[in-house]
Design an enzyme around this catalytic site. Structure first.
Site, PDB file in Angstrom:
ATOM      1  N   MET A 255      41.479  24.804  90.475  1.00 59.20           N
ATOM      2  CA  MET A 255      41.954  25.573  91.615  1.00 59.20           C
ATOM      3  C   MET A 255      42.130  24.628  92.792  1.00 59.20           C
ATOM      4  SD  MET A 255      40.172  29.258  91.159  1.00 59.20           S
ATOM      5  CE  MET A 255      38.564  28.885  91.782  1.00 59.20           C
ATOM      6  N   THR A 256      43.292  24.692  93.392  1.00 63.95           N
ATOM      7  CA  THR A 256      43.641  23.739  94.434  1.00 63.95           C
ATOM      8  C   THR A 256      44.936  24.180  95.093  1.00 63.95           C
ATOM      9  OG1 THR A 256      43.911  21.382  94.874  1.00 63.95           O
ATOM     10  CG2 THR A 256      45.018  22.227  92.941  1.00 63.95           C
TER      11      THR A 256
END
Length: 200
Positions: free
Chosen positions: A1-2
């Protein structure tokens, strides 16, 4: 997640990312570097499996150096993108869990920005966002992008886009890294407020 963002304008390319590194909902690191310098004229963002991306981007960095030694000039960015696309395509069914933005400036195409996914799909973009925060960042990009924007405006838009993701996405946070690539080379923007650009 980014969250990773890329913007191409006439003067060059802007890449921006958040700094939070997660493993599921566990925050593994708060100062992660998600922009990988491949050569002075090209860099990539990292979204997906870190080990897979480090392996692929290390290969691209090595290939860029070999090309420069052999041909006495920087590798065309499209050639790098083709390499990574072929690796990803032919690694099936054991896919690399990656999603990357590759951008830079070369003498063949000028300022270019490509998105590469885990199946080897390549698309050329004027602006793009990847990662779990990409829906929020893409919204800001859609509203703010103009074809005639300056490099400084593109830096501001990239920062606003990542900030929009940080405000709304639990997988993004801890600050923003920004890189600018022009025909003069690779530069890191150290503070968004001061707009200090320092050659690396």
């Amino acid at each position: 997640m980014t969250t990773t963002v890329g913007i191409a304008v006439k003067e060059g390319v802007v890449l921006a990312t958040d700094k939070r590194v997660t493993a599921g909902y566990y925050i593994a690191h708060k100062q992660g570097e998600k922009i990988w310098k491949i050569d002075d004229h090209v860099a990539a963002t990292m979204s997906g499996g870190v080990a897979d991306l480090q392996s692929l981007l290390s290969f691209l960095t090595l290939r860029a150096r070999e090309y420069k030694i052999e041909y006495k000039r920087p590798i065309p960015i499209r050639a790098l993108v083709n390499y990574v696309s072929l690796i990803l395509f032919y690694s099936r069914p054991y896919i690399y869990l990656v999603h990357s933005i590759i951008g830079g400036v070369d003498r063949e195409e000028g300022a270019v920005l490509y998105m590469v996914d885990w199946l080897g799909t390549v698309t050329r973009e004027r602006y793009i966002a990847t990662g779990s925060g990409s829906p929020y960042a893409k919204g800001a990009l859609e509203v703010g992008y103009r074809e005639d924007m300056s490099l400084e405006d593109a830096v501001d838009l990239a920062i606003r886009s990542v900030k929009a993701a940080i405000r709304n996405d639990p997988g993004s946070g801890e600050g923003i890294d920004v890189v600018v690539i022009t025909k003069e080379g690779f530069r890191r923007v150290f503070t968004a407020q001061q707009k200090i650009i320092i050659t690396e």
